[in-house]
Design an enzyme around this catalytic site. Structure first.
Site, PDB file in Angstrom:
ATOM      1  N   SER A  28      -6.970   4.212  -5.665  1.00 52.06           N
ATOM      2  CA  SER A  28      -8.156   4.569  -4.891  1.00 52.06           C
ATOM      3  C   SER A  28      -8.325   6.080  -4.841  1.00 52.06           C
ATOM      4  CB  SER A  28      -8.037   4.018  -3.464  1.00 52.06           C
ATOM      5  OG  SER A  28      -9.111   4.460  -2.667  1.00 52.06           O
ATOM      6  N   SER A  79     -13.518   5.511  -2.750  1.00 57.45           N
ATOM      7  CA  SER A  79     -13.771   5.606  -1.314  1.00 57.45           C
ATOM      8  C   SER A  79     -15.120   6.291  -1.133  1.00 57.45           C
ATOM      9  CB  SER A  79     -12.664   6.409  -0.626  1.00 57.45           C
ATOM     10  OG  SER A  79     -11.440   5.712  -0.671  1.00 57.45           O
ATOM     11  N   CYS A 100     -10.462   9.731   9.101  1.00 53.65           N
ATOM     12  CA  CYS A 100      -9.175   9.263   8.589  1.00 53.65           C
ATOM     13  C   CYS A 100      -7.989   9.890   9.320  1.00 53.65           C
ATOM     14  CB  CYS A 100      -9.088   9.578   7.099  1.00 53.65           C
ATOM     15  SG  CYS A 100      -7.608   8.945   6.300  1.00 53.65           S
ATOM     16  N   HIS A 119     -18.064   5.280   1.438  1.00 50.29           N
ATOM     17  CA  HIS A 119     -18.242   5.369   2.884  1.00 50.29           C
ATOM     18  C   HIS A 119     -19.574   5.955   3.359  1.00 50.29           C
ATOM     19  CE1 HIS A 119     -14.131   4.237   2.728  1.00 50.29           C
ATOM     20  NE2 HIS A 119     -13.666   5.414   2.395  1.00 50.29           N
ATOM     21  N   CYS A 163       0.863  -1.181   0.000  1.00 48.79           N
ATOM     22  CA  CYS A 163       0.000   0.000   0.000  1.00 48.79           C
ATOM     23  C   CYS A 163       0.901   1.233   0.000  1.00 48.79           C
ATOM     24  CB  CYS A 163      -0.906  -0.008   1.226  1.00 48.79           C
ATOM     25  SG  CYS A 163      -2.022   1.416   1.296  1.00 48.79           S
ATOM     26  N   CYS A 214      -3.924   4.357   7.967  1.00 44.49           N
ATOM     27  CA  CYS A 214      -3.096   5.258   7.157  1.00 44.49           C
ATOM     28  C   CYS A 214      -2.888   6.579   7.894  1.00 44.49           C
ATOM     29  CB  CYS A 214      -3.772   5.529   5.810  1.00 44.49           C
ATOM     30  SG  CYS A 214      -3.814   4.102   4.717  1.00 44.49           S
ATOM     31  N   CYS A 238     -11.138  13.884   5.401  1.00 40.39           N
ATOM     32  CA  CYS A 238     -12.183  12.922   5.743  1.00 40.39           C
ATOM     33  C   CYS A 238     -12.247  12.788   7.259  1.00 40.39           C
ATOM     34  CB  CYS A 238     -11.905  11.575   5.087  1.00 40.39           C
ATOM     35  SG  CYS A 238     -11.933  11.651   3.272  1.00 40.39           S
ATOM     36  N   ASN A 268     -10.863   1.065  11.576  1.00 39.30           N
ATOM     37  CA  ASN A 268      -9.695   0.988  12.454  1.00 39.30           C
ATOM     38  C   ASN A 268      -9.643   2.301  13.234  1.00 39.30           C
ATOM     39  OD1 ASN A 268      -7.227   0.527  13.638  1.00 39.30           O
ATOM     40  ND2 ASN A 268      -6.300  -0.306  11.785  1.00 39.30           N
TER      41      ASN A 268
END
Length: 344
Positions: free
Chosen positions: A192, A215, A117, A217, A103, A335, A114, A292
């Site tokens: 992505s 993405s 994130c 969501h 990745c 990330c 976001c 996560n």
């Protein structure tokens, strides 16, 4: 001075021709770089000494270096890479049954903001160049080569919005895919985006067979506006038609919708129903991602029961859906987390 790793074969060929060399010279250099993995022009002994000296004046062999490495119990390796200017970016190596996937980050920081994130905890400072993205892959490939393995897949899903760095990402992809370089199959490469509509339309006309992930969501503009500010510029009534057009322009390539499941936010059966209705015209796949948690953002992971119910509803409606395998739960897995920790 630019790194020799910055150029696709096509770009390097143009440079060689401008330097009075044959087109074949670029293939020679690619072979030395990516097949034989040399670290200097002096090792390229089938190139004349005089031209090697000329190459030294114009290019160097710079690649990002590993500054911090974290290893998970499940075999996942996350690295913080140091760049030429001292900035740092993250990359992750994951082991699947089908191979080893890296990745890759595409920017130093991210401006997409976001709400859930970790990447946006530190705002974008600059775009990454092709060699800086490639260096993440090559570093992990060198680790794997010690045991006779190699990188087989690549996803541009790390920190940054790839389509906010379109040209550099495209050059990077062409190096990955070139049979004279890493020779990673196009269908083993995924880009992505959080929904940059003009670039989605442009990407569909590139003639590439790489995978495109969106993405998403959230299944409504109201919720997506709260979670992903880019939706205010490119709302769903613009995004979905662009995805349909992408499919038409790319010979029927189907996109994957990434959908992070956040407890009490977007994980209900009603959300699943809205999602199914929204994406049905695109014939896209859905990759469900248990959240996560990022301490700074305050959201919680959807419980296993909600994830299963959501997944089963999509399957009942004949929407191809998978639940992403979780990696690196015992390290800074999301990330942007590792970089944010070390920047603090």
């Amino acid at each position: 001075m630019n790194s020799i790793y910055s150029y696709s074969l096509e770009e390097l060929t143009k440079i060689m021709l401008a330097m009075g060399q044959s087109a074949y010279r670029s293939k020679q250099i690619f072979s030395w770089l990516y097949k034989k993995r040399v670290k200097s022009f002096d090792e390229m002994n089938d190139i004349s000494l005089s031209f090697r000296e000329e190459l030294k004046k114009n290019f160097d062999f710079f690649l990002p270096t590993i500054d911090v490495m974290e290893k998970s119990k499940d075999g996942t390796i996350k690295c913080l890479f140091k760049l030429r200017d001292g900035e740092r970016v993250e990359g992750v190596l994951m082991h699947y049954v089908y191979g080893y996937s890296v990745c890759v980050s595409s920017q130093v920081g991210c401006n997409m903001s976001c709400a859930f994130c970790a990447s946006g905890l530190l705002k974008k400072k600059r775009n990454l160049t092709p060699d800086e993205m490639l260096g993440q892959v090559l570093a992990f490939d060198e680790i794997l080569r010690k045991d006779g393995n190699h990188v087989t897949h690549c996803v541009v899903m790390g920190t940054g919005e790839p389509f906010d760095n379109y040209d550099n990402v495209l050059s990077f992809i062409r190096i990955l895919n070139s049979p004279f370089a890493l020779d990673i199959g196009a269908r083993h490469i995924t880009v992505s985006t959080c929904g940059v509509v003009p670039s989605i339309l442009r990407f569909g006309k590139e003639g590439l067979q790489v995978n495109l992930a969106i993405s998403l969501h959230a299944p409504t503009n109201e919720l997506r506006d709260k979670l992903m500010p880019i939706n205010k510029a490119y709302p769903l009534e613009k995004l979905i038609p662009a995805i349909i057009q992408y499919g038409n322009d790319s010979n029927g390539r189907r996109v994957t919708f990434e959908y992070i499941l956040i407890k009490g936010v977007n994980d209900s059966i009603e959300d699943a129903k809205k999602l199914e209705r929204l994406i049905r015209p695109t014939f896209g796949f859905v990759n469900l991602i248990p959240y996560n948690p990022v301490v700074e953002n305050g959201y919680e992971r959807a419980d296993d029961e909600s994830v299963a119910l959501f997944h089963n509803y999509l399957l009942s409606k004949k929407v191809k859906s998978t639940i992403r395998k979780e990696f690196g739960s015992d390290i800074d897995a999301a990330c942007g987390q590792l970089r944010a920790k070390y920047e603090r």
